[in-house]
Write a protein that holds these residues in place. Structure first.
Motif, PDB file in Angstrom:
ATOM      1  N   TRP A  80       0.828  -1.202   0.000  1.00  0.00           N
ATOM      2  CA  TRP A  80       0.000   0.000   0.000  1.00  0.00           C
ATOM      3  C   TRP A  80       0.867   1.258   0.000  1.00  0.00           C
ATOM      4  O   TRP A  80       0.626   2.194  -0.756  1.00  0.00           O
ATOM      5  CB  TRP A  80      -0.929  -0.010   1.214  1.00  0.00           C
ATOM      6  N   ARG A  81       1.899   1.273   0.825  1.00  0.00           N
ATOM      7  CA  ARG A  81       2.781   2.451   0.914  1.00  0.00           C
ATOM      8  C   ARG A  81       3.603   2.646  -0.354  1.00  0.00           C
ATOM      9  O   ARG A  81       3.894   3.778  -0.736  1.00  0.00           O
ATOM     10  CB  ARG A  81       3.720   2.312   2.104  1.00  0.00           C
ATOM     11  N   ARG A  82       4.004   1.554  -0.982  1.00  0.00           N
ATOM     12  CA  ARG A  82       4.875   1.666  -2.154  1.00  0.00           C
ATOM     13  C   ARG A  82       4.119   2.016  -3.435  1.00  0.00           C
ATOM     14  O   ARG A  82       4.614   2.771  -4.249  1.00  0.00           O
ATOM     15  CB  ARG A  82       5.677   0.394  -2.341  1.00  0.00           C
ATOM     16  N   SER A  83       2.914   1.456  -3.632  1.00  0.00           N
ATOM     17  CA  SER A  83       2.202   1.762  -4.873  1.00  0.00           C
ATOM     18  C   SER A  83       0.692   1.687  -4.765  1.00  0.00           C
ATOM     19  O   SER A  83       0.003   2.290  -5.575  1.00  0.00           O
ATOM     20  CB  SER A  83       2.662   0.832  -5.996  1.00  0.00           C
ATOM     21  N   GLY A  84       0.167   0.925  -3.826  1.00  0.00           N
ATOM     22  CA  GLY A  84      -1.270   0.667  -3.769  1.00  0.00           C
ATOM     23  C   GLY A  84      -2.138   1.891  -3.632  1.00  0.00           C
ATOM     24  O   GLY A  84      -3.173   2.001  -4.290  1.00  0.00           O
ATOM     25  N   ARG A  85      -1.712   2.824  -2.799  1.00  0.00           N
ATOM     26  CA  ARG A  85      -2.570   4.001  -2.579  1.00  0.00           C
ATOM     27  C   ARG A  85      -2.668   4.893  -3.806  1.00  0.00           C
ATOM     28  O   ARG A  85      -3.539   5.745  -3.894  1.00  0.00           O
ATOM     29  CB  ARG A  85      -2.081   4.786  -1.364  1.00  0.00           C
ATOM     30  N   ASP A  86      -1.771   4.691  -4.774  1.00  0.00           N
ATOM     31  CA  ASP A  86      -1.793   5.490  -6.001  1.00  0.00           C
ATOM     32  C   ASP A  86      -2.586   4.838  -7.131  1.00  0.00           C
ATOM     33  O   ASP A  86      -2.695   5.399  -8.214  1.00  0.00           O
ATOM     34  CB  ASP A  86      -0.357   5.745  -6.487  1.00  0.00           C
ATOM     35  N   LEU A  87      -3.125   3.632  -6.885  1.00  0.00           N
ATOM     36  CA  LEU A  87      -3.854   2.901  -7.917  1.00  0.00           C
ATOM     37  C   LEU A  87      -5.358   3.021  -7.738  1.00  0.00           C
ATOM     38  O   LEU A  87      -5.846   3.138  -6.620  1.00  0.00           O
ATOM     39  CB  LEU A  87      -3.476   1.416  -7.873  1.00  0.00           C
ATOM     40  N   THR A  88      -6.068   2.956  -8.837  1.00  0.00           N
ATOM     41  CA  THR A  88      -7.519   2.850  -8.815  1.00  0.00           C
ATOM     42  C   THR A  88      -7.850   1.447  -9.293  1.00  0.00           C
ATOM     43  O   THR A  88      -7.535   1.076 -10.424  1.00  0.00           O
ATOM     44  CB  THR A  88      -8.163   3.899  -9.744  1.00  0.00           C
ATOM     45  N   MET A  89      -8.429   0.673  -8.393  1.00  0.00           N
ATOM     46  CA  MET A  89      -8.726  -0.723  -8.707  1.00  0.00           C
ATOM     47  C   MET A  89     -10.072  -0.846  -9.394  1.00  0.00           C
ATOM     48  O   MET A  89     -10.950  -0.060  -9.118  1.00  0.00           O
ATOM     49  CB  MET A  89      -8.731  -1.557  -7.432  1.00  0.00           C
ATOM     50  N   PRO A  90     -10.262  -1.824 -10.234  1.00  0.00           N
ATOM     51  CA  PRO A  90      -9.308  -2.837 -10.655  1.00  0.00           C
ATOM     52  C   PRO A  90      -8.323  -2.282 -11.677  1.00  0.00           C
ATOM     53  O   PRO A  90      -8.602  -1.316 -12.377  1.00  0.00           O
ATOM     54  CB  PRO A  90     -10.191  -3.919 -11.269  1.00  0.00           C
ATOM     55  N   VAL A  91      -7.142  -2.934 -11.770  1.00  0.00           N
ATOM     56  CA  VAL A  91      -6.110  -2.563 -12.728  1.00  0.00           C
ATOM     57  C   VAL A  91      -5.985  -3.708 -13.720  1.00  0.00           C
ATOM     58  O   VAL A  91      -5.687  -4.844 -13.333  1.00  0.00           O
ATOM     59  CB  VAL A  91      -4.755  -2.313 -12.028  1.00  0.00           C
ATOM     60  N   ASP A  92      -6.225  -3.421 -14.975  1.00  0.00           N
ATOM     61  CA  ASP A  92      -6.184  -4.443 -16.022  1.00  0.00           C
ATOM     62  C   ASP A  92      -4.814  -5.116 -16.061  1.00  0.00           C
ATOM     63  O   ASP A  92      -3.783  -4.454 -16.111  1.00  0.00           O
ATOM     64  CB  ASP A  92      -6.490  -3.802 -17.375  1.00  0.00           C
ATOM     65  N   GLY A  93      -4.810  -6.437 -16.010  1.00  0.00           N
ATOM     66  CA  GLY A  93      -3.574  -7.191 -16.075  1.00  0.00           C
ATOM     67  C   GLY A  93      -2.841  -7.317 -14.755  1.00  0.00           C
ATOM     68  O   GLY A  93      -1.836  -8.002 -14.669  1.00  0.00           O
ATOM     69  N   VAL A  94      -3.322  -6.662 -13.711  1.00  0.00           N
ATOM     70  CA  VAL A  94      -2.663  -6.710 -12.400  1.00  0.00           C
ATOM     71  C   VAL A  94      -3.594  -7.289 -11.349  1.00  0.00           C
ATOM     72  O   VAL A  94      -3.241  -8.212 -10.626  1.00  0.00           O
ATOM     73  CB  VAL A  94      -2.171  -5.308 -11.957  1.00  0.00           C
ATOM     74  N   SER A  95      -4.792  -6.749 -11.240  1.00  0.00           N
ATOM     75  CA  SER A  95      -5.710  -7.216 -10.198  1.00  0.00           C
ATOM     76  C   SER A  95      -6.487  -8.441 -10.661  1.00  0.00           C
ATOM     77  O   SER A  95      -6.787  -8.597 -11.844  1.00  0.00           O
ATOM     78  CB  SER A  95      -6.664  -6.102  -9.772  1.00  0.00           C
ATOM     79  N   ALA A  96      -6.778  -9.307  -9.680  1.00  0.00           N
ATOM     80  CA  ALA A  96      -7.482 -10.555  -9.974  1.00  0.00           C
ATOM     81  C   ALA A  96      -8.062 -11.100  -8.675  1.00  0.00           C
ATOM     82  O   ALA A  96      -7.743 -10.611  -7.593  1.00  0.00           O
ATOM     83  CB  ALA A  96      -6.518 -11.556 -10.608  1.00  0.00           C
ATOM     84  N   PRO A  97      -8.902 -12.142  -8.767  1.00  0.00           N
ATOM     85  CA  PRO A  97      -9.487 -12.732  -7.553  1.00  0.00           C
ATOM     86  C   PRO A  97      -8.433 -13.342  -6.629  1.00  0.00           C
ATOM     87  O   PRO A  97      -7.322 -13.668  -7.061  1.00  0.00           O
ATOM     88  CB  PRO A  97     -10.416 -13.824  -8.090  1.00  0.00           C
TER      89      PRO A  97
END
Length: 169
Positions: A80-97
């Motif tokens: 979260w500190r390194r990159s998560g808080r800067d993302l809007t989920m879902p992220v194509d090709g990155v987020s998954a179940p």
């Protein structure tokens, strides 16, 4: 009169094209607990001095209504500190179940994102897991990205089992 023309190539680096794949095995152990929830898991690449390079995968409850599964992503604190808080989920090709109990093999082709821009060098695979009504765990595995095959593995203690990284040339 003769003039010599000298060309200097300093400052230009030729980087070999790296072909192959990065394979990661993430084992989710079976826990005998009263209330079991699959862990959220993030895997990313960082430099030896722990600077974020690229997200590989973020596994969370993607089926919750109104994208509510994202609410607990911040429990994976390092990610979260390194990159998560800067993302809007879902992220194509990155987020998954979320991942089921057992060994889960994930692969990325070096010709495609996020590896296609990865320069040769030393890196670390970082895998972090957090589970509702459970604990947190982080494993860091160093590896070299230089076109040569390499393997590394470690074993978690609670939320993660065997974690392995394999670079295939």
């Amino acid at each position: 009169m003769r003039t010599l023309l000298s060309l200097s190539m300093t400052g230009l680096a030729v980087t070999p094209a790296l072909a192959g794949e990065l394979a990661v095995t993430v084992e989710i152990p079976k826990l005998e607990v009263a209330e079991y929830h699959r862990p959220y898991v993030a895997a990313w690449i960082e430099t030896p001095d722990q600077q974020f390079v690229a997200n590989l995968t973020v596994r969370y409850d993607v089926k919750m209504r109104d994208n509510e599964g994202t609410k607990w992503l911040k429990d994976m604190r390092q990610w979260w500190r390194r990159s998560g808080r800067d993302l809007t989920m879902p992220v194509d090709g990155v987020s998954a179940p979320t991942l089921p109990v057992g060994e889960n093999r994930l692969t990325w082709d070096s010709a495609k994102a996020p590896l296609n821009g990865l320069k040769p060098g030393s890196y670390a695979l970082v895998v972090e897991a957090a589970r509702e009504v459970g604990g947190r765990e982080l494993i860091r595995l160093p590896f070299d990205w230089n076109g040569k095959p390499t393997k590394a593995e470690a074993k978690g203690e609670t939320e993660l089992g065997r974690i392995a990284v394999e670079v295939k040339g």
